[in-house]
Design a protein around this motif. Structure first.
Motif, PDB file in Angstrom:
ATOM      1  N   GLY A 100     -29.082  48.856  48.341  1.00 44.93           N
ATOM      2  CA  GLY A 100     -28.389  48.289  47.403  1.00 44.93           C
ATOM      3  C   GLY A 100     -26.997  48.854  47.570  1.00 44.93           C
ATOM      4  N   GLY A 120     -38.351  43.291  44.367  1.00 47.04           N
ATOM      5  CA  GLY A 120     -37.243  44.138  43.937  1.00 47.04           C
ATOM      6  C   GLY A 120     -37.455  45.018  42.891  1.00 47.04           C
ATOM      7  N   PRO A 269     -31.384  45.580  36.716  1.00 49.15           N
ATOM      8  CA  PRO A 269     -31.600  45.792  38.459  1.00 49.15           C
ATOM      9  C   PRO A 269     -31.062  47.137  38.740  1.00 49.15           C
ATOM     10  CG  PRO A 269     -30.864  43.517  38.282  1.00 49.15           C
ATOM     11  CD  PRO A 269     -30.539  44.346  36.710  1.00 49.15           C
ATOM     12  N   VAL A 275     -30.099  43.749  47.861  1.00 54.97           N
ATOM     13  CA  VAL A 275     -29.523  42.428  47.695  1.00 54.97           C
ATOM     14  C   VAL A 275     -29.748  41.474  48.784  1.00 54.97           C
ATOM     15  CG1 VAL A 275     -27.680  40.907  46.725  1.00 54.97           C
ATOM     16  CG2 VAL A 275     -27.609  43.354  46.221  1.00 54.97           C
ATOM     17  N   ASN A 350     -27.266  41.921  34.262  1.00 55.26           N
ATOM     18  CA  ASN A 350     -26.802  42.987  35.030  1.00 55.26           C
ATOM     19  C   ASN A 350     -26.425  44.083  34.066  1.00 55.26           C
ATOM     20  OD1 ASN A 350     -26.383  41.933  37.715  1.00 55.26           O
ATOM     21  ND2 ASN A 350     -25.076  40.434  36.876  1.00 55.26           N
ATOM     22  N   ALA A 357     -28.776  38.817  36.261  1.00 54.08           N
ATOM     23  CA  ALA A 357     -28.267  39.087  37.647  1.00 54.08           C
ATOM     24  C   ALA A 357     -28.693  38.146  38.426  1.00 54.08           C
ATOM     25  CB  ALA A 357     -29.228  40.206  37.984  1.00 54.08           C
ATOM     26  N   VAL A 361     -30.723  39.202  43.858  1.00 54.86           N
ATOM     27  CA  VAL A 361     -30.899  40.853  43.342  1.00 54.86           C
ATOM     28  C   VAL A 361     -32.630  41.026  42.576  1.00 54.86           C
ATOM     29  CG1 VAL A 361     -30.254  42.608  41.542  1.00 54.86           C
ATOM     30  CG2 VAL A 361     -28.382  41.066  42.998  1.00 54.86           C
ATOM     31  N   GLN A 362     -32.594  39.862  41.854  1.00 56.31           N
ATOM     32  CA  GLN A 362     -33.835  40.220  41.237  1.00 56.31           C
ATOM     33  C   GLN A 362     -35.101  39.066  41.287  1.00 56.31           C
ATOM     34  OE1 GLN A 362     -33.886  39.331  36.865  1.00 56.31           O
ATOM     35  NE2 GLN A 362     -32.173  38.434  37.211  1.00 56.31           N
TER      36      GLN A 362
END
Length: 671
Positions: A100, A120, A269, A275, A350, A357, A361-362
């Motif tokens: 990240g 993640g 996150p 990512v 986020n 997010a 990312v998630q």
């Protein structure tokens, strides 16, 4: 990681945890397969593969792998094996990586597996930290520095602030205050490490050192070996500085006792979580779990219990959740389990944002095993990877399955995330910090209300339109969630989710090599013996070990194939026949320089595995066949080196049309 899966410390008193706890699935049977030597520094994929095969042979239901290397490709052999084992009923769960802070396409392999679970990380809501108290009884939490090896030993002292304004080089070369007999506080900053700051403080008479982070979360610090130190969150650092300003000479009590503190980024996150999207624009990670500030078991030599963070922690959380599901519902196929878990995950927002997010990312969001277990209905496919707008479909069909004894009506809606722009005009390298913009993809449904009869199914067609404002030249990456909200299924029913992600523009037209980089990143080129980029004809005496020819290869984006070949002087680089592939020693080992499935590099170094470039050395050997290790010496003479990178979605046989090509200045080889 074993404790996260299955610990039961509810009644242990010697040694006692700070608070009683259990792992996610405390009744699970755990097998352990060793892949490291005595120093847990690195291993090889062949050893990892043997461990995976042995676990499958031992009939493990779930294989949890808190390991990986930066890749981005699902074609890596361990990622392929993870998919095959999952299809055979051994569900493979893998950490997605901790890259990240360096942009997209940085997921780890084998987390890039097509059928297994790439995981993640989400930050925990609370954590344990050691206590600092001021004279007004306000409490502040800190994590002790690694080098001192423990917390402050119950002392009372003043705190002095080296610089009230956070600066990059705070405490790196000089101190602005006299810390003798006091504890000094610094901002973290990128200019030097905490060993430098705290070491300088000790030399000036400080009895302790505090360092607050410049990004969300507490600073994990090394500190100094001889004085205690503590890492603070930005908020805690600001609060202590404010308390010192309000009452400069007050005494603070530094305790060696831990207490519970809220995590400011809890439920969002983790800053370290990679990512992703894979190199072919498929959705990764698949799902997320708690991986930031996790309290669990440790080896006795490390104190039995402790807090750690990483996707290495969120991975066993998912493994434990799958164990709970299998215990409750019986074993299911890998695809069915992934569908159920993704449908019932909960997207998180986020940090300090009203928007969910990005899917890269998630993934599907934070795991919710309770909803997964009680769910009778599902939607398939459970993710929609839309590719780029040059290759996307006109519409995407999903099927809603109703396994209940009565009809259920679903209302369909689109919950888009902010769009990420990870390129900028005039720069080949992707940004470390993407620009997230309020420019949203839209979704049109063949029906907004869909009634599915008992024990039956219905299809829905979805047409996506990419964000209208963002330029396709910058390849904006959009995502969101299609939400299926039950209208008549009772209060206990929860919506089902299907994440989607795509890109506006053509992936094939995006750069492979970092050649233009106004931000000062490492660019493609060849170095002379003095370590400088060559710009004109250069001679190398390759019998002189000091005159190794070095190629610096920074990849803007993941590369499926890069060939580095020797051409005769004066050749047309697009048409000339290769004299052979350069052979040498590089970051990837000794081999012909026909390199496949390479991860992308980054603008800056990430300590968790993302590098700025690949370095390849050449001492005059060439290979006629990249598929074997046979090689021979090139003749002395004048040459050009051709570096060609296959474009995304390109055909390897279509040279030069489907390649980006870089040609070196003329080089003269002597022996």
């Amino acid at each position: 990681t074993a404790g996260i899966i299955g610990a039961n410390a509810m009644h242990i008193t010697k040694p006692a945890p700070i608070a009683p706890f259990v792992g996610v699935a405390p009744e699970a049977t755990i097998g352990a397969y060793r892949i490291f030597g005595c120093a847990a520094d690195s291993t090889r994929s062949d050893i990892v593969i043997q461990a995976m095969l042995r676990a499958a042979a031992d009939k493990m239901d779930i294989i949890s792998m808190s390991i990986g290397e930066n890749s981005g490709w699902s074609e890596e052999v361990d990622a392929i094996l993870a998919s095959r084992l999952t299809k055979q009923g051994h569900i493979v769960v893998i950490s997605m990586g901790n890259n990240g802070g360096n942009g997209f396409f940085l997921g780890n392999s084998p987390g890039t597996t097509t059928d297994g679970f790439g995981v993640g990380s989400i930050d925990n809501l609370q954590t344990f930290e050691y206590l600092i108290s001021d004279e007004a009884k306000n409490q502040y939490g800190y994590l002790y520095g690694v080098k001192f090896g423990g917390p402050f030993p119950n002392i009372t002292a003043e705190i002095v602030v080296n610089n009230p304004t956070a600066v990059d080089d705070d405490g790196c070369t000089k101190l602005n205050v006299n810390p003798k007999g006091k504890v000094i506080i610094f901002s973290l900053g990128p200019a030097c490490g905490t060993a430098v700051k705290c070491g300088l403080a000790r030399k000036k008479g400080a009895i302790g050192c505090l360092v607050y982070n410049n990004v969300p979360g507490p600073a994990s610090i090394n500190g100094d070996e001889k004085i205690p130190s503590g890492g603070l969150t930005p908020e805690t650092g600001a609060a202590i500085i404010a308390a010192v300003k309000a009452k400069p000479h007050q005494k603070f009590f530094f305790s060696n006792v831990e207490s519970t503190f809220s995590v400011s980024t809890g439920g969002t996150p983790s800053s370290f979580t990679s990512v992703s999207l894979d190199a072919e624009l498929n959705i990764k990670p698949d799902i997320s779990a708690i991986g930031g500030y996790v309290y669990s078991t440790l080896p006795a030599i490390d104190g039995y219990y402790g807090i750690d963070s990483g996707t290495s922690m969120s991975c066993p959380y998912i493994a434990g959740a799958l164990a709970l599901y299998i215990q409750a519902k019986g074993h299911q196929t890998g695809p069915r389990l992934k569908t159920i878990f993704q449908n019932n995950a909960k997207p998180v927002k986020n940090y300090q944002s009203e928007y969910a997010a990005h899917v890269a990312v998630q993934g599907a969001g934070l795991v919710n095993v309770y909803d997964a277990i009680k769910a009778n209905n599902w939607v398939s496919p459970s993710t929609l990877s839309l590719n780029d707008t040059a290759n996307t479909q006109k519409s995407y069909r999903v099927t809603i399955y109703n396994n209940e004894a009565k009809s259920v009506t679903y209302k369909l809606s689109n919950a888009p995330t902010l769009t990420a722009i990870d390129f900028e005009a005039g720069n080949d390298m992707m940004l470390d910090a993407p620009n997230y913009v309020a420019d949203f993809a839209t979704a049109k449904f063949s029906g907004d209300l869909i009634t599915v009869g008992p024990k039956s199914q219905k299809t829905v067609d979805i047409t996506f339109t990419p964000p209208p404002k963002s330029s396709a030249k910058l390849f904006p990456l959009f995502s969101g969630y299609i939400v299926f909200t039950p209208q008549n299924a009772g209060k206990a029913a929860t919506p089902l989710m299907v994440p989607y992600a795509g890109a506006k523009g053509s992936w094939k037209e995006m750069p492979i090599f970092n050649i233009k980089d106004p931000r000062g990143g490492v660019t493609l080129g060849i170095l002379n013996s003095a370590g400088k980029y060559i710009t004109g004809p250069t001679t190398y005496n390759l019998t002189d070990h000091k005159q190794v020819l070095t190629i610096i290869l920074p990849l803007s984006t993941p590369a499926r194939l890069v060939n580095i070949e020797l051409l005769a002087k004066g050749s047309n680089v697009e048409q000339a026949k290769s004299l052979g592939y350069l052979y040498g020693d590089c970051d990837l080992g000794k081999r012909p320089y026909s390199l496949s499935y390479l991860p992308r590099n980054t603008e800056t170094v990430n300590p968790n595995g993302a590098n700025q470039y690949i370095m390849l050395n050449w001492v005059g050997q060439i290979s006629d066949n990249p598929s074997n290790n046979l090689h021979h010496a090139a003749k002395a003479g004048k040459y050009i080196i051709r570096i060609s990178g296959l474009k995304h979605f390109g055909d390897p046989k279509k040279f030069p049309a489907d390649y980006y090509i870089f040609a070196s200045p003329e080089i003269t080889v002597v022996f």
